[in-house]
Scaffold this motif. Structure first.
Motif, mmCIF file in Angstrom:
data_model
loop_
_atom_site.group_PDB
_atom_site.id
_atom_site.type_symbol
_atom_site.label_atom_id
_atom_site.label_comp_id
_atom_site.label_asym_id
_atom_site.label_seq_id
_atom_site.Cartn_x
_atom_site.Cartn_y
_atom_site.Cartn_z
ATOM 1 N N GLU A 93 47.368 31.908 55.141
ATOM 2 C CA GLU A 93 48.323 32.317 56.122
ATOM 3 C C GLU A 93 48.043 33.708 56.616
ATOM 4 O OE1 GLU A 93 52.374 29.885 55.221
ATOM 5 O OE2 GLU A 93 52.046 31.959 54.030
ATOM 6 N N HIS A 94 48.379 33.853 57.842
ATOM 7 C CA HIS A 94 48.433 35.121 58.381
ATOM 8 C C HIS A 94 49.671 35.440 59.025
ATOM 9 C CE1 HIS A 94 44.329 33.991 58.438
ATOM 10 N NE2 HIS A 94 43.948 34.690 58.800
ATOM 11 N N LEU A 138 51.023 44.704 56.839
ATOM 12 C CA LEU A 138 49.862 44.078 57.246
ATOM 13 C C LEU A 138 49.829 42.806 57.817
ATOM 14 C CD1 LEU A 138 47.591 45.667 54.118
ATOM 15 C CD2 LEU A 138 47.668 46.283 56.286
ATOM 16 N N THR A 139 48.796 42.204 58.023
ATOM 17 C CA THR A 139 48.957 40.653 58.334
ATOM 18 C C THR A 139 47.899 40.113 57.580
ATOM 19 O OG1 THR A 139 49.613 41.388 60.777
ATOM 20 C CG2 THR A 139 48.694 38.810 60.063
ATOM 21 N N GLY A 140 48.289 39.031 56.840
ATOM 22 C CA GLY A 140 47.679 38.227 55.874
ATOM 23 C C GLY A 140 48.219 37.171 54.968
ATOM 24 N N ASP A 141 47.955 36.769 53.795
ATOM 25 C CA ASP A 141 48.257 36.043 53.019
ATOM 26 C C ASP A 141 48.995 36.819 51.757
ATOM 27 O OD1 ASP A 141 49.360 33.777 51.289
ATOM 28 O OD2 ASP A 141 47.815 32.717 52.257
ATOM 29 N N PRO A 142 50.317 36.960 51.819
ATOM 30 C CA PRO A 142 50.788 37.781 50.624
ATOM 31 C C PRO A 142 50.810 36.889 49.439
ATOM 32 C CG PRO A 142 52.564 37.060 52.151
ATOM 33 C CD PRO A 142 51.318 36.892 52.987
ATOM 34 N N THR A 143 51.188 35.600 49.752
ATOM 35 C CA THR A 143 51.231 34.853 48.278
ATOM 36 C C THR A 143 49.938 34.789 47.751
ATOM 37 O OG1 THR A 143 53.072 33.334 49.635
ATOM 38 C CG2 THR A 143 51.622 32.418 47.609
ATOM 39 N N THR A 196 37.380 47.169 31.207
ATOM 40 C CA THR A 196 36.894 46.379 32.452
ATOM 41 C C THR A 196 37.701 47.059 33.707
ATOM 42 O OG1 THR A 196 36.485 44.602 31.135
ATOM 43 C CG2 THR A 196 36.615 44.076 33.390
ATOM 44 N N THR A 197 36.953 46.955 34.756
ATOM 45 C CA THR A 197 37.435 47.060 36.349
ATOM 46 C C THR A 197 37.097 46.057 37.026
ATOM 47 O OG1 THR A 197 37.499 49.736 35.865
ATOM 48 C CG2 THR A 197 37.505 48.593 38.348
ATOM 49 N N PHE A 198 38.053 45.334 37.692
ATOM 50 C CA PHE A 198 37.778 44.262 38.682
ATOM 51 C C PHE A 198 38.018 45.028 39.931
ATOM 52 C CE2 PHE A 198 38.234 41.405 35.050
ATOM 53 C CZ PHE A 198 37.469 40.441 35.379
ATOM 54 N N THR A 199 37.150 44.679 41.024
ATOM 55 C CA THR A 199 37.554 45.455 42.287
ATOM 56 C C THR A 199 37.196 44.147 43.488
ATOM 57 O OG1 THR A 199 36.436 47.620 41.562
ATOM 58 C CG2 THR A 199 36.456 46.906 43.894
ATOM 59 N N VAL A 200 38.424 44.178 43.981
ATOM 60 C CA VAL A 200 38.595 43.193 45.125
ATOM 61 C C VAL A 200 38.684 43.968 46.364
ATOM 62 C CG1 VAL A 200 39.951 41.361 46.133
ATOM 63 C CG2 VAL A 200 39.449 41.567 43.675
ATOM 64 N N THR A 201 37.909 43.703 47.570
ATOM 65 C CA THR A 201 37.867 44.083 48.871
ATOM 66 C C THR A 201 38.206 42.991 49.753
ATOM 67 O OG1 THR A 201 36.493 45.768 48.301
ATOM 68 C CG2 THR A 201 36.885 45.622 50.583
ATOM 69 N N ILE A 202 39.275 43.159 50.443
ATOM 70 C CA ILE A 202 39.846 41.876 51.211
ATOM 71 C C ILE A 202 40.051 42.437 52.630
ATOM 72 C CG2 ILE A 202 41.689 40.271 51.941
ATOM 73 C CD1 ILE A 202 42.141 39.980 48.875
ATOM 74 N N ALA A 242 49.478 44.842 61.271
ATOM 75 C CA ALA A 242 50.618 44.400 61.757
ATOM 76 C C ALA A 242 51.050 45.379 62.876
ATOM 77 C CB ALA A 242 51.900 44.169 60.923
ATOM 78 N N ALA A 243 51.673 44.317 64.107
ATOM 79 C CA ALA A 243 52.157 44.940 65.527
ATOM 80 C C ALA A 243 53.176 45.528 65.025
ATOM 81 C CB ALA A 243 52.188 43.776 66.214
#
Length: 885
Positions: free
Chosen positions: A438-439, A478-483, A586-592, A597-598
């Motif tokens: 979703e966006h 922001l605009t993206g998929d919060p779920t 441990t460190t998990f790094t996620v970049t998305i 958002a307007a």
């Protein structure tokens, strides 16, 4: 008159025959020769051969005559009759055990299926024919089949393999001096070289065919059409037009459909290149009509593609959309048959048996998977409904502070479990590439707070610190998929808590980089837990895998979490890495990537139901159909607490529900699906077909743990008006009950009018405004369609903004005068336009409107659906007007 060398030779043989059966066999061979020149004459010969064979009780002659007759129907484009006749021929060949005849019949089956675009069926029959010809050692017949397989490879765009097969057959036909087979393989080679853009070679083979074919025959006009399309590609438009025009005229006289389609198609392209759009449209529509009439799906696919480009050039965007979408659908249907790999290494005997077994296994696996998913979903969701419902009811009973804490934890954990259930249900979709990202506008801080609330109690139980923080540089919205973001963070942070025995778990969200309105957000999930050994780091993202057997025994789990996380992150356009040291953490790094958002201000959420809706609900008479005692308790207590004046009856199975309805009327039936004695589907069918009015028109809402998409679709097909999944949210249930009732006159309204002020408008005249998502449109499809071209996107949006209001007005005016056919037509036209603008069906309900307008039993459901559609379109128009650059 037929005067080919082969025909003359056969005439001499016929004159020398003294046995009637021998004469019949020779006549069949003559009919095959005639078939390539005058198909209607060959058809008459086939009828004569069949009758003569019956007179002398010659079953082989009957079979050969039927095979000739079926092949004539194939060449005439009458595939239905052709298949029917060939079935008779095959039955005779099998009965008399004539392997050679059986091979010829199977080959003709394959030819028809190929022309119909059913390539899988075509391949099956070609392969069986090839086996038979190998058994009898007929090299020439094998080469004929291999030529057909070469054509099949050509259809699949595997031109190199097609060329290899055709070139192998060429010397065999040359040695046999068989002109018909040579012409066929020359035509195949011409088409292959044409597609490979080796135009001089293509010209050579088409010219050879023109030289060796008799004028005014199928082979001759096929060669002319081949030359015409090659010259078109070589930009020799004069020669192209001349050959195509001549071929078209002669093909029309001969009734050759294939050549007519080719000529109309390439003449249309010539006119299109010459900016003669009207003439181009006429030619392409002529090609389309023939291809559709004769079920030539490959040709239809190509025609739709060019028509889309032509309508786009002419500025008719809805038609361009329609043809592009149909082209994509046909292409997927034709090319998804998964036979290309089977053709690359043709080991026929083993492959047919293997394909059969694989098909059986695949079908059985799919059935078992569906059954497992449905059963698992139902069995887990049914008790979860009771847990969540009872926790919710206890929360309204003024619990003590420590009880409140436990109840909140129960509710959050149950919600988390539902996320896990949905993950498992979605796993097959993720692997199939069908998950939709979703966006929509959302607050990253709210997502992180939700994660913290869900994991805080577990962290406290393990005596570890849970740290969360968000970089101040990150925008509020922001605009993206919060779920999906929540899903990833819950999984990573939940694992961190699970594998940490002392110290802390930290979730930090920061802004990695920014380019215009595009923001790359970084998520670091760090723990001081057990860590991951180097030899296991590369495998932790594999399905059902954890960092060693010891970890699995000690901590449990399915090993699906990280697999799903990585796939979801990838679908969102991001990446995921891990750094770990055994025994230290441990460190998990996620970049998305997200869009800014307007609108950056927080919106105030309004109540779901207004006072008018609540009054309507309070006056309802409802029947709850539920076999599970705990779920009945939850539903009864919830409804009576939220709607004190509701009149509620209970049935424990579908049979009881039907019996109740035979005696009295209800406003709404809340129907479970899986029940003993009689299930909800069967009960609904009986209500809709056997009960008298008004009972047969009662509103029915499916309230079930069966949430697979195909199941939900089936509920509407059998006549249900709505669907609520278990565990249900009270607000969602009330909203759905109000939605199904707001379009028609409820039973309670006629019974209790006396309690209402006389000057108050009727409730159906004041329906509540529907609750819509923050954003109803999504430009992702349009961006993909236009390659991100802003001018084209604005043009398509402009066309939608011009056409959609007209269709919406048609629907509104038709509803006012109960013109349901007009509603159905307008909804059908509006449906694809909404989808191109990214408006989802579960929001627009446009498909449901179209279906309801075609079913008198569902006419009453249209007013609220159309009311919703009008509000949705108003919001969509505003969004699209604002988005045009």
């Amino acid at each position: 008159m037929i005067d080919t060398p082969r025909y003359k030779e056969l005439q001499t043989i016929l004159a020398q025959q003294t046995d009637e059966k021998g004469r019949i066999d020779t006549l069949v061979d003559m009919g095959v020769e005639v078939r390539n020149i005058d198909v209607e004459h060959a058809l008459k010969m086939a009828e004569d051969i069949i009758q003569r064979s019956k007179v002398v009780a010659y079953p082989r002659g009957i079979g050969r005559g039927l095979n000739l007759k079926g092949s004539c129907y194939w060449l005439m484009g009458d595939y239905e009759h052709g298949l029917a006749i060939l079935k008779e021929a095959l039955h005779i060949a099998e009965r008399i055990k004539d392997v050679g005849l059986e091979a010829r019949v199977l080959h003709n089956f394959g030819n028809i299926y190929r022309d119909m675009g059913d390539l899988a069926n075509a391949l099956t029959h070609f392969e069986k024919a090839l086996i038979n010809n190998e058994q009898i050692g007929d090299e020439f017949a094998q080469s004929v089949i291999l030529t057909s397989i070469s054509n099949l490879l050509y259809d699949l765009n595997d031109y190199d393999s097609a060329l290899e097969y055709a070139l192998k057959c060429l010397p065999i036909f040359e040695r046999a001096h068989n002109r018909t087979s040579l012409i066929n393989v020359h035509n195949t080679l011409g088409n292959i070289y044409f597609k490979k853009e080796q135009f001089s070679e293509a010209l050579h083979y088409f010219q050879e065919n023109l030289k060796h074919s008799e004028p005014e025959t199928a082979a001759y006009v096929m060669a002319e059409s081949g030359l015409g399309k090659v010259y078109y590609k070589m930009q020799d438009f004069g020669n192209s037009s001349r050959y195509l025009t001549d071929a078209l005229r002669e093909a029309q006289l001969l009734g050759n459909v294939e050549v007519q389609i080719i000529c109309h198609f390439y003449l249309g392209r010539l006119y299109m290149d010459d900016n003669n759009d009207r003439q181009a449209l006429q030619s392409l529509h002529a090609a389309y009509s023939l291809a559709e009439e004769y079920q030539r799906r490959h040709d239809l696919m190509s025609i739709h593609e060019v028509l889309s480009a032509l309508y786009d050039k002419m500025g008719d965007i809805p038609q361009a959309f329609h043809h592009l979408k149909t082209f994509e659908q046909l292409k997927e249907e034709i090319f998804q048959q998964k036979i290309l790999s089977e053709l690359r290494n043709l080991q026929v005997r083993q492959q047919i048996e293997l394909a059969r077994k694989e098909k059986e296994v695949a079908e059985r696996t799919a059935r078992l998977k569906h059954q497992f998913m449905a059963n698992m979903s139902h069995e887990i969701r049914t008790p979860m409904n009771a847990i969540i419902g009872m926790a919710r009811l206890l929360l309204t009973r003024d619990p003590r502070p420590e009880q409140l804490r436990y109840l909140n934890a129960i509710q959050m954990s149950a919600d988390n479990l539902l996320v896990i259930i949905n993950d498992i249900l979605d796993l097959s979709k993720i692997e199939a590439g069908k998950i939709v990202i979703e966006h929509i506008d959302f607050s990253m801080r709210e997502v992180l707070q939700s994660v913290r609330d869900m994991l805080m109690l577990k962290a406290e139980e393990r005596h570890i610190e849970l740290r969360t923080s968000v970089d101040d540089a990150l925008p509020r919205k922001l605009t993206g998929d919060p779920t999906r973001v929540n899903q990833v963070l819950i999984n990573l942070a939940g694992n961190a808590v699970k594998f940490t025995e002392q110290g802390y778990v930290s979730v930090h969200i920061s802004l990695a980089r920014e380019e215009g309105s595009k923001l790359w957000v970084r998520f670091d999930v760090t723990d001081t837990g057990i860590g991951i050994a180097k030899e296991h780091i590369d495998s932790i993202f594999d399905s059902f895998t954890q960092a060693g057997a010891e970890t699995t025994r000690k901590f449990g789990g399915t090993g699906l979490g990280l697999t799903i996380c990585r796939q979801l992150v990838s679908l969102m356009g991001g990446e995921m890495t891990v750094q770990s040291q055994l025994g230290k953490g441990t460190t998990f790094t996620v970049t998305i990537p997200f869009d800014r958002a307007a609108e950056q201000t927080d919106e105030v959420q309004s109540n779901v139901l207004d006072p008018v809706s609540m009054r309507r609900l309070n006056n309802m008479k409802v029947m709850l159909v539920e076999d599970n005692e705990f779920n009945r308790m939850v539903a009864e207590d919830t409804l009576k607490e939220l709607i004190p004046s509701i009149r509620l009856d209970v049935a424990i199975n579908g049979q009881e529900a039907v019996d109740h309805l035979r005696r009295e009327m209800y406003d709404v039936v809340l129907m479970d699906i899986q029940m003993p004695v009689m299930d909800g589907i069967t009960a609904t069918k009986i209500i809709r077909t056997e009960l008298p009015s008004p009972q047969r028109n009662v509103k029915i809402i499916a309230m079930t743990a069966n949430v697979l998409q195909e199941d939900v679709q089936h509920y509407f097909v059998v006549g249900m008006n709505g669907f609520v999944s278990k565990p249900f949210h009270a607000e969602e249930l009330l909203l759905k009950m109000d939605e199904v009732m707001s379009g028609g006159k409820a039973l309670s309204e006629t019974e209790e009018t006396i309690d209402k002020p006389q000057n108050e408008p009727k409730m159906e005249e004041r329906p509540a405004a529907p609750i819509l998502p923050d954003r109803v449109t999504d430009m992702q499809f349009l961006k993909q369609l236009t390659g991100g071209n802003a001018d084209k996107m604005n043009k398509y949006i402009g066309m939608f903004l011009e056409n959609a209001p007209k269709l919406l007005d048609n629907i509104d005016r038709a509803l006012a005068i109960s013109d349901y056919p007009t509603i159905k037509i307008a909804a059908h036209s509006l449906k694809p336009q909404l989808s191109y603008m990214g408006v989802k069906e579960d929001v627009s309900k446009i498909f449901l409107i179209e279906q309801s307008a075609g079913s008198p039993a569902h006419f009453e459901s249209l007013p609220p659906l159309i009311h919703n559609l009008k509000h949705l379109c108003k919001k969509a128009f505003e969004e699209l007007n604002n988005s045009k650059s």
